[in-house]
Design a protein around this motif. Sequence first.
Motif, mmCIF file in Angstrom:
data_model
loop_
_atom_site.group_PDB
_atom_site.id
_atom_site.type_symbol
_atom_site.label_atom_id
_atom_site.label_comp_id
_atom_site.label_asym_id
_atom_site.label_seq_id
_atom_site.Cartn_x
_atom_site.Cartn_y
_atom_site.Cartn_z
ATOM 1 N N ILE A 57 -1.996 -8.325 -20.199
ATOM 2 C CA ILE A 57 -2.981 -9.207 -19.556
ATOM 3 C C ILE A 57 -4.303 -9.150 -20.310
ATOM 4 N N SER A 90 -0.572 -13.951 -15.736
ATOM 5 C CA SER A 90 -0.694 -12.530 -15.421
ATOM 6 C C SER A 90 0.286 -12.131 -14.330
ATOM 7 N N VAL A 128 -3.941 -10.396 -8.904
ATOM 8 C CA VAL A 128 -4.491 -10.583 -10.247
ATOM 9 C C VAL A 128 -5.568 -11.658 -10.235
#
Length: 333
Positions: A57, A90, A128
Amino acid sequence: MANLNDDNSPASSMTEKVNTNIITLTRFLTEEQAKHKEATGDFTLLCHALQFSFKSIAYYIRRSTLINLTGLAGSANITGDDQKKLDVISNDLFIEAMRSSGKCALLVSEEEENIIFFGKVPVPDAGVSVGTIFGIHKLPDDSKGTKEDILKPGSELLAAGFTMYGASAQLVITMKGGTVNGFTLDNGLGEFILSHPNMRLPSSRAIYSVNEGNSLYWAEEVKSYFNSLKEPQNDGKPYSARYIGSMVADAYRTLLYGGIFAYPADKKSPKGKLRILYECAPMAMVFENAGGQAVDSNMKRMLDIVPADIHDRSGIFMGSFDEVERVKTFHKA
């Protein structure tokens, strides 16, 4: 041109001190595992999968403008927030990392309406955005991996933490009854390096972090508390306001320097805005293990709150121990 092999050259006169005793996250986890004879290695393997997803990420965030990953993806997640392209990617990275670890039974994410079942052992919860917050529960041996297995109070978390992405990614992790440790991703080495061992919150600090744009909708005791911070204190100065608007970023700063972070329930969101399972509870564990406190808008210990469903919400006040105590006095009044 100076000869690099010449003892009198500028290069030879400059001595670089190289730290050869580097504690990476991999080394840290391995050494911690060795302290527990009953350890099976499952938790360590799961953390390696988490680590890989965080590195991935961080890599895509650094390259986001080059490969057109900024902007909205054209959909909304289950909690109503517009999804950024990076959020979607992500989330997918995180899911696949957990699936491939072979050590994750089920996963809850703010980007997914339902629980994702894998059918193995432990349970991470993830959200996320500009950062990743995670919490890990251990399933009982006789568990079949059901929704009820995840609707637990934060006090039963096995481990928790968060990653904040930026020029360099920061990872904070803690385990039940353990210390809080911070790691920084060294992009050159491609490893998380222990940079903040045994993080501890100062007992008090005159800094507060809250979205005052919502103050019109706050309860009177909340208004009174924050108004009191704007008055001269014992040193003749008011509190300083610091607010970024990302729970991960605001919580990380509060963890480093002390003070209070709050996202109280209000008339617009009577239950609160933040999700208990994968935002409030993991952060509460981090803050308690660092010597602080975390409570909901009813001044109940956040780690004792049992979510009614996987996306259940709550208000939260968390930070330095004495600062949270001050919040409580206004609610008692």
